[in-house]
Design a protein around this motif. Structure first.
Motif, PDB file in Angstrom:
ATOM      1  N   ASP A   1      15.510   2.477  -1.213  1.00  0.00           N
ATOM      2  CA  ASP A   1      15.343   2.662   0.262  1.00  0.00           C
ATOM      3  C   ASP A   1      14.325   1.636   0.661  1.00  0.00           C
ATOM      4  OD1 ASP A   1      16.753   4.781   1.016  1.00  0.00           O
ATOM      5  OD2 ASP A   1      15.087   6.334   0.194  1.00  0.00           O
ATOM      6  N   ALA A   2      14.559   1.109   1.940  1.00  0.00           N
ATOM      7  CA  ALA A   2      13.630   0.054   2.531  1.00  0.00           C
ATOM      8  C   ALA A   2      12.376   0.646   2.771  1.00  0.00           C
ATOM      9  CB  ALA A   2      14.187  -0.521   3.838  1.00  0.00           C
ATOM     10  N   SER A   3      11.294  -0.111   2.679  1.00  0.00           N
ATOM     11  CA  SER A   3      10.057   0.330   3.336  1.00  0.00           C
ATOM     12  C   SER A   3      10.023   0.839   4.517  1.00  0.00           C
ATOM     13  CB  SER A   3       9.075  -1.071   3.069  1.00  0.00           C
ATOM     14  OG  SER A   3       8.939  -1.440   1.716  1.00  0.00           O
ATOM     15  N   PHE A   4       9.228   1.851   4.675  1.00  0.00           N
ATOM     16  CA  PHE A   4       9.236   2.576   6.006  1.00  0.00           C
ATOM     17  C   PHE A   4      10.265   3.652   6.098  1.00  0.00           C
ATOM     18  CE2 PHE A   4       7.133  -1.543   6.023  1.00  0.00           C
ATOM     19  CZ  PHE A   4       5.697  -1.228   6.386  1.00  0.00           C
ATOM     20  N   GLN A   5      11.473   3.604   5.319  1.00  0.00           N
ATOM     21  CA  GLN A   5      12.433   4.422   5.504  1.00  0.00           C
ATOM     22  C   GLN A   5      12.908   5.297   4.394  1.00  0.00           C
ATOM     23  OE1 GLN A   5      15.376   1.535   7.078  1.00  0.00           O
ATOM     24  NE2 GLN A   5      13.999   0.470   8.152  1.00  0.00           N
ATOM     25  N   GLY A   6      13.723   5.962   4.442  1.00  0.00           N
ATOM     26  CA  GLY A   6      14.117   6.719   3.404  1.00  0.00           C
ATOM     27  C   GLY A   6      13.095   7.457   2.756  1.00  0.00           C
TER      28      GLY A   6
ATOM     29  N   TYR B   1       0.811  -1.277   0.041  1.00  0.00           N
ATOM     30  CA  TYR B   1       0.017   0.063   0.046  1.00  0.00           C
ATOM     31  C   TYR B   1       0.837   1.288  -0.133  1.00  0.00           C
ATOM     32  CZ  TYR B   1      -3.730  -3.408   1.260  1.00  0.00           C
ATOM     33  OH  TYR B   1      -4.585  -4.158   1.202  1.00  0.00           O
ATOM     34  N   TRP B   2       2.291   1.020  -0.587  1.00  0.00           N
ATOM     35  CA  TRP B   2       3.228   2.391  -0.295  1.00  0.00           C
ATOM     36  C   TRP B   2       4.068   2.073  -1.458  1.00  0.00           C
ATOM     37  CZ3 TRP B   2       2.960  -1.808   3.135  1.00  0.00           C
ATOM     38  CH2 TRP B   2       4.096  -2.724   3.061  1.00  0.00           C
ATOM     39  N   ASP B   3       4.843   3.125  -1.796  1.00  0.00           N
ATOM     40  CA  ASP B   3       5.813   2.841  -2.899  1.00  0.00           C
ATOM     41  C   ASP B   3       7.259   3.003  -2.263  1.00  0.00           C
ATOM     42  OD1 ASP B   3       3.890   3.712  -4.655  1.00  0.00           O
ATOM     43  OD2 ASP B   3       4.354   5.932  -4.886  1.00  0.00           O
ATOM     44  N   ILE B   4       8.019   2.111  -3.108  1.00  0.00           N
ATOM     45  CA  ILE B   4       9.539   1.966  -2.869  1.00  0.00           C
ATOM     46  C   ILE B   4      10.190   2.948  -3.719  1.00  0.00           C
ATOM     47  CG2 ILE B   4      11.424   0.501  -3.307  1.00  0.00           C
ATOM     48  CD1 ILE B   4      10.001  -1.678  -2.333  1.00  0.00           C
ATOM     49  N   ALA B   5      10.994   3.563  -3.171  1.00  0.00           N
ATOM     50  CA  ALA B   5      11.932   4.700  -3.832  1.00  0.00           C
ATOM     51  C   ALA B   5      13.341   4.212  -4.179  1.00  0.00           C
ATOM     52  CB  ALA B   5      11.983   5.873  -3.051  1.00  0.00           C
TER      53      ALA B   5
ATOM     54  N   ASP C   1      11.148  -6.724   0.683  1.00  0.00           N
ATOM     55  CA  ASP C   1      11.785  -5.662  -0.443  1.00  0.00           C
ATOM     56  C   ASP C   1      12.643  -6.156  -1.491  1.00  0.00           C
ATOM     57  OD1 ASP C   1      10.067  -3.634   1.133  1.00  0.00           O
ATOM     58  OD2 ASP C   1      11.755  -3.057   2.321  1.00  0.00           O
ATOM     59  N   PHE C   2      13.368  -6.868  -1.124  1.00  0.00           N
ATOM     60  CA  PHE C   2      14.287  -7.502  -2.186  1.00  0.00           C
ATOM     61  C   PHE C   2      13.641  -8.248  -3.347  1.00  0.00           C
ATOM     62  CE2 PHE C   2      17.156  -7.066   1.371  1.00  0.00           C
ATOM     63  CZ  PHE C   2      18.409  -6.835   0.758  1.00  0.00           C
ATOM     64  N   SER C   3      12.588  -8.899  -3.000  1.00  0.00           N
ATOM     65  CA  SER C   3      11.667  -9.704  -4.151  1.00  0.00           C
ATOM     66  C   SER C   3      10.830  -8.357  -4.861  1.00  0.00           C
ATOM     67  CB  SER C   3      10.992 -10.645  -3.483  1.00  0.00           C
ATOM     68  OG  SER C   3      11.562 -11.777  -3.030  1.00  0.00           O
ATOM     69  N   ARG C   4      10.580  -7.404  -3.949  1.00  0.00           N
ATOM     70  CA  ARG C   4       9.657  -6.374  -4.600  1.00  0.00           C
ATOM     71  C   ARG C   4      10.525  -5.633  -5.601  1.00  0.00           C
ATOM     72  NH1 ARG C   4       7.598  -5.093   1.236  1.00  0.00           N
ATOM     73  NH2 ARG C   4       5.817  -6.235   1.481  1.00  0.00           N
ATOM     74  N   VAL C   5      11.882  -5.433  -5.430  1.00  0.00           N
ATOM     75  CA  VAL C   5      12.748  -4.747  -6.268  1.00  0.00           C
ATOM     76  C   VAL C   5      12.771  -5.579  -7.508  1.00  0.00           C
ATOM     77  CG1 VAL C   5      15.043  -3.827  -6.544  1.00  0.00           C
ATOM     78  CG2 VAL C   5      13.880  -3.568  -4.405  1.00  0.00           C
TER      79      VAL C   5
END
Length: 314
Positions: free
Chosen positions: A72-77, A17-21, A95-99
């Motif tokens: 940047d890790a989820s919830f961070q950066g 429900y959020w974006d990874i930067a 997060d690694f699999s999401r990337v």
């Protein structure tokens, strides 16, 4: 796309429900009609992509001809997610699999030639992720730390972990009732206080994160308190003897043998435990944990082995 370009991207997977930067670093003479071996680079705990992962390792790997993504890790950066500063190992590993899910949608990524490199806590998370994320064909841990083991040791012996879990439970109840949430700092507030610990990792962490050397807007070294139980019950190396089969390079510094973060010990442990038959342990004489973040005799020496390792395995 021009040579040397860094493209700032955000993406969201169906389970989020959020974006990874992330920053995509394009190699020299990049041609979007071709495909490139690609490396995912992960930042330390309490850090962000503008620090060692994105300003030291990613540029060097890019210059060596790789497409590189520093995220940047989820919830961070600059990534999304609430609460902020959450350090949940399960999310960090996902997060690694999401990337990778994002990378395989890009036409210029050679999907059978994806590697991963992580630094400090990011190294421990990269190792944990690679146990089940087999799209990673080669893995590098640079002064990687097992965050679960680190948290348990910091909680202390003689019931320290249990006491910590009780405190976390109490804080989570406060959060659920709408009371003030708590965020804990990981470092002493002053250089003198850091020096007084006498610990090389803490002293050098202050010098990196609290001075112009490594300071970055999102590199706060802060941790949300109410959800800390997950880390206390987690182990980055669980089942490594059965599941970790990729080529592995573990980089540590010999000055870190007594450091509080335990990367020297963790490096030897994962090297021994990993099921992989293609594994290398590189111990750099005279280098400390934070030398491996950005110093010539540290990160610079590591890259002399890291780049050929990826060249041979990807």
């Amino acid at each position: 796309m021009t040579t040397g370009t860094i493209e700032r991207v955000t993406f969201r997977n169906p389970d989020m429900y959020w974006d990874i930067a992330a920053d995509l670093h394009f190699p020299p003479n990049f041609d979007e009609s071709k495909t490139y071996p690609t490396i995912v680079v992960a930042h330390p705990i309490g850090s962000c992509k503008e620090q060692t992962s994105g300003n030291i390792y990613a540029p060097a790997l890019k210059d060596a001809g790789y497409l590189v993504i520093a995220f940047d890790a989820s919830f961070q950066g600059a990534s999304g997610g609430e609460p902020r500063f959450l350090e949940d190992p399960a999310q960090r590993v996902q997060d690694f699999s999401r990337v990778v899910d994002h990378l395989v949608t890009l036409p210029y990524v050679e999907i059978d030639r994806i590697g991963v490199l992580g630094i400090c806590g990011g190294g421990g998370y990269a190792l944990a992720a690679a146990k089940t994320e087999k799209r990673f064909r080669a893995v590098v841990s640079v002064t990687g730390a097992n965050f679960g083991r680190l948290q348990r040791e910091m909680a202390g012996q003689n019931g320290g972990c249990l006491q910590a879990l009780v405190g976390i439970a109490q804080q989570r109840t406060k959060d659920a009732r709408g009371e003030q949430s708590a965020v804990n700092g990981f470092l002493p507030e002053t250089r003198d206080a850091a020096q007084q610990t006498g610990d090389i990792d803490i002293i050098e962490a202050f010098e990196y994160y609290r001075t112009d050397r490594g300071q970055a807007k999102h590199g706060c070294v802060l941790f949300e308190a109410a959800h800390g139980a997950a880390a206390l019950g987690w182990d980055a190396f669980h089942l490594a003897e059965e599941l970790f089969d990729q080529p592995l390079l573990v980089v540590i510094g010999d000055k870190d043998k007594q450091g509080a973060f335990g990367a020297h010990r963790d490096g030897h442990e994962i090297y021994e435990r990993a099921y992989s038959t293609d594994k290398t342990l590189l111990e750099i004489d005279g280098a400390s944990h934070y030398d491996l973040y950005d110093r010539p005799h540290g990160a610079g020496e590591a890259l002399k082995t890291v780049i050929p390792f990826f060249d041979d395995r990807l």
